[in-house]
Design an enzyme around this catalytic site. Structure first.
Site, PDB file in Angstrom:
ATOM      1  N   SER A 179       0.815  -1.200   0.000  1.00 57.28           N
ATOM      2  CA  SER A 179       0.000   0.000   0.000  1.00 57.28           C
ATOM      3  C   SER A 179       0.864   1.272   0.000  1.00 57.28           C
ATOM      4  CB  SER A 179      -0.929  -0.050   1.214  1.00 57.28           C
ATOM      5  OG  SER A 179      -2.032   0.759   1.028  1.00 57.28           O
ATOM      6  N   ASP A 389      -8.522  -6.055  -4.873  1.00 54.87           N
ATOM      7  CA  ASP A 389      -8.365  -4.740  -4.248  1.00 54.87           C
ATOM      8  C   ASP A 389      -8.934  -3.651  -5.156  1.00 54.87           C
ATOM      9  OD1 ASP A 389      -7.553  -2.644  -2.676  1.00 54.87           O
ATOM     10  OD2 ASP A 389      -5.429  -2.785  -3.207  1.00 54.87           O
ATOM     11  N   HIS A 447      -6.399  -6.569  -0.968  1.00 58.45           N
ATOM     12  CA  HIS A 447      -5.351  -5.582  -0.754  1.00 58.45           C
ATOM     13  C   HIS A 447      -4.215  -6.161   0.084  1.00 58.45           C
ATOM     14  CE1 HIS A 447      -3.808  -1.517  -0.328  1.00 58.45           C
ATOM     15  NE2 HIS A 447      -3.761  -1.650   0.977  1.00 58.45           N
TER      16      HIS A 447
END
Ligand SMILES: *[C@@H]1O[C@H](CO)[C@@H](O)[C@H](O)[C@H]1NC(C)=O
Ligand SMILES: *[C@@H]1O[C@H](CO)[C@@H](O)[C@H](O)[C@H]1NC(C)=O
Ligand SMILES: *[C@@H]1O[C@H](CO)[C@@H](O)[C@H](O)[C@H]1NC(C)=O
Length: 659
Positions: A179, A389, A447
């Site tokens: 991320s 995601d 994710h």
């Protein structure tokens, strides 16, 4: 039992590093002797652990927290490797990684550790670092606001770390994370490579692994709409579509401006429109609002932005996901655990720190994508993306790579075939790799890839280090050398008959040796055999078939929750009202319904993470703020019974159902 285990841990610490142990006083304060539940884990699975808060700068009390895990049984595959793992946010603790993802443990409902069969520490020493200061158990009086500070601080941490673990300095070093770490990692990598040119003590940085990275925020945001449409979340007939497309157009103009300004420059320069991500990131908020389904049961009303196959309550929309987070927080707030982890200062642990998120705006930092061309000249980078995601979705990454110019070329070569990745006899994903850049789509993952696919995610390290078999013989991955060694090179040379018997004996001897060595190898590493195969032959088919597969999406940690004290107390405000109050600079003021909501009023989606626990009834739809009825009871729907992927919009017209 606990006492005995602690003693065992000490003994194994002593035997694992006898040389260090002799001069090893600095290690002892960091040794982890016990954790709740550790005695129920097979002793072989329990890693050797060090943990603690290291002082970086005395003047502003900056201390970085790290937690290190080593396999007690060193085999070739986990020797001499150190991987630093960073979660994103900004401001989210890497304890997410340690206790829900690549680390050796999960936390169960009794707040005990249990073993993660996919733990990466079998392949590399793992070091989870809470950074920048203020994140997790790290603390400081001086929170970073730009990425060059973050990388400077991390270099300082490395220096301190290698003072504690001097034998690691010669190790192969990998940086891995997720991320927003898509910003941290390239910046830190660049700082390390710069350090290597200037300093005699070189750090052997061997590669970067970035999962669902937030690397080029504006470009990636421009793909929210196409991705949501392709995923079947948003249809052209959605009544909000025209408003969404208007913002999409504004975002695309920004992206074009960036392309024009950055296409030619060799020395990256900072442009305001590049670092201001408000407009583009706002699109996701619009999509969330457009796909709310207030008629669904409470837990199903919103998309989960980290995994589009899941739905969630509003206004959390994924912010409280994964569910393990609550046990994690309770575990890390236990006094006994904080003692076990050798904390000097026992901060109350929060998954994502709001102050860090608010302060680290990176307004003076070029997006990390601009560092890629130089980095890729020196080290391999792997971008792995859980296909479900939304926040940092695969399309955003693909589009970013398509425009990226590196190694004398733009994007991947057109005729570069995608490669199918087979793991444990199952198709695990699709790989593209060229000129040191590898992009992997991981099937059925969110994710947080290692959360959903622990075993598959660990094999990413195998791919990075070249420990896999290639069926077609052509290696798709950067580390081709390792592959070459594995390839059979049958010799066609005719053997001279006079020497045949001697050769036979030599061969027999060799076979015995190899057998013996093989058995030993099997014995010592059977638990972590490479099980990845890479197949170029059927790749096209597989790539094609992914198109029609069900897709899931999730947001980046960009939008992850910030559970500040304040939010835990004020659980009754809606997340949008919080965002809006912030714009007005009143964090605690009463909520006033806004007249209109447009992305330029909204904070970047970062702020949207300032979510209170979902308990609100406000939905913002276009220009109106609609208060839903409180007695909307939860009809008992089967949890996890296949999320409804057909966003309806009954709030507005009740007519439109997506298909
Ligand atoms: C890839 O990285 C290696 C160093 O690991 C470097 O020697 C090589 O030139 C790089 N390749 C490209 C195309 O930049
Ligand atoms: C893969 O399949 C083969 C043959 O069916 C089997 O022998 C092998 O154990 C399987 N490997 C894994 C990792 O499941
Ligand atoms: C992905 O998940 C679906 C449904 O859970 C399952 O049917 C499918 O086999 C999975 N695919 C892979 C590649 O794991």
């Amino acid at each position: 039992m606990k006492i005995r285990l602690s003693f065992l841990a000490l003994v194994s610490a002593a035997t694992a590093f006898p040389s260090l142990q002799r001069r090893g006083e600095p290690l002892l304060p960091y040794l982890v002797h016990d954790l709740p539940g550790l005695d129920k884990i097979l002793p072989d699975d329990v890693p050797l652990m060090y943990s603690g808060q290291v002082e970086l700068y005395a003047e502003n009390k900056t201390h970085y927290y790290f937690w290190k895990h080593l396999d007690k049984h060193k085999v070739d595959r986990n020797h001499n490797r150190t991987t630093f793992w960073l979660n994103g946010g900004p401001g989210c603790s890497s304890m997410d990684g340690a206790l829900m993802e690549s680390g050796p443990f999960r936390i169960n409902d009794n707040l005990h550790v249990t073993y993660n069969q996919g733990s990466w520490h079998r392949l590399s020493d793992m070091v989870y670092v809470d950074q920048p200061g203020g994140t997790g158990f790290s603390y400081t009086d001086n929170i970073d606001h730009d990425l060059d500070q973050v990388s400077l601080d991390f270099m300082r941490f490395l220096q301190k770390y290698f003072e504690i673990f001097p034998q690691d300095r010669a190790n192969d070093i990998y940086l891995a994370g997720e991320s927003y770490a898509g910003q941290y990692i390239p910046y830190i990598a660049e700082a390390i490579l710069r350090h290597n040119q200037e300093d005699l003590v070189v750090y052997n940085l061997k590669g970067l692994l970035i999962g669902n990275g937030w690397i080029s925020p504006n470009e990636q945001s421009a793909l929210y709409v196409p991705f949501s449409v392709k995923a079947g979340l948003l249809s052209a007939t959605n009544p909000h579509m025209s408003a969404i497309l208007k913002e999409q157009e504004r975002c695309q103009e920004i992206v074009s401006k960036i392309d024009a300004a950055t296409g030619a420059d060799t020395v990256p320069q900072l442009h305001d429109f590049e670092t201001d991500t408000t407009t583009c990131e706002g699109i996701l908020t619009l999509i969330i609002n457009a796909t709310l389904d207030p008629t669904a049961s409470k837990s199903q009303q919103c998309i989960n932005v980290y995994d589009y196959t899941l739905r969630d309550e509003t206004p959390a929309c994924g912010m409280m996901w994964p569910p393990d987070v609550s046990a994690l927080a309770l575990f890390l707030r236990e006094d006994e655990v904080m003692d076990n982890l050798n904390l000097k200062q026992k901060n109350r642990w929060t998954e994502c720190d709001a102050r860090v998120g608010r302060t680290l705006k990176a307004r003076n930092s070029i997006p990390s994508i601009r560092l890629f061309p130089r980095l890729l000249e020196q080290i391999p980078i792997m971008l792995f993306n859980g296909e479900h995601d939304i926040i940092c979705n695969t399309m955003g990454v693909d589009s970013m790579v398509l425009k990226l110019k590196w190694g004398g070329q733009t994007g991947f070569s057109e005729n570069l075939p995608p490669v199918e990745w087979i793991h444990a006899n199952k198709s695990a994903g699709i790989i593209k790799s060229e000129r040191n850049l590898t992009v992997i789509t991981v099937y059925n993952a969110s994710h947080m890839v290692p959360f959903d696919k622990p075993d598959v995610s660990r094999a990413l390290l195998d791919l990075m280090t070249g420990d896999y078999d290639a069926i077609s013989g052509m290696s798709p991955i950067a580390a081709t050398h390792a592959l070459d060694m594995r390839e059979e090179k049958p010799s066609d040379d005719p053997v001279d008959s006079s020497t045949t018997s001697r050769i036979t004996r030599i061969i027999q001897f060799a076979v015995l040796l190899i057998l013996f060595w093989g058995l030993y190898g099997l014995y010592s590493s059977y638990r972590s055999r490479p099980s990845s195969i890479i197949k170029t032959s059927s790749a096209q088919n597989s790539a094609g078939s992914t198109g029609s597969r069900k897709k899931n999406v999730q947001w980046a940690e960009q939008l992850r929750r910030f559970q500040s004290e304040e939010q835990l107390i004020h659980t009754n405000t809606s997340f949008l009202s919080k965002a809006i109050n912030k714009i007005k600079g009143e964090n605690r003021g009463n909520y006033t319904p806004p007249r209109s909501f447009s992305p330029e009023n909204a904070r970047p989606s970062l702020e949207l993470q300032d979510l209170p626990r979902a308990s609100t009834d406000h939905y913002l739809i276009d220009d109106e703020f609609i208060i839903a009825s409180d007695d909307e009871s939860d009809h008992e729907t089967t949890p996890n019974a296949g999320p409804s992927l057909s966003p309806a919009d009954p709030l507005v017209s009740g007519n439109h159902k997506e298909t």
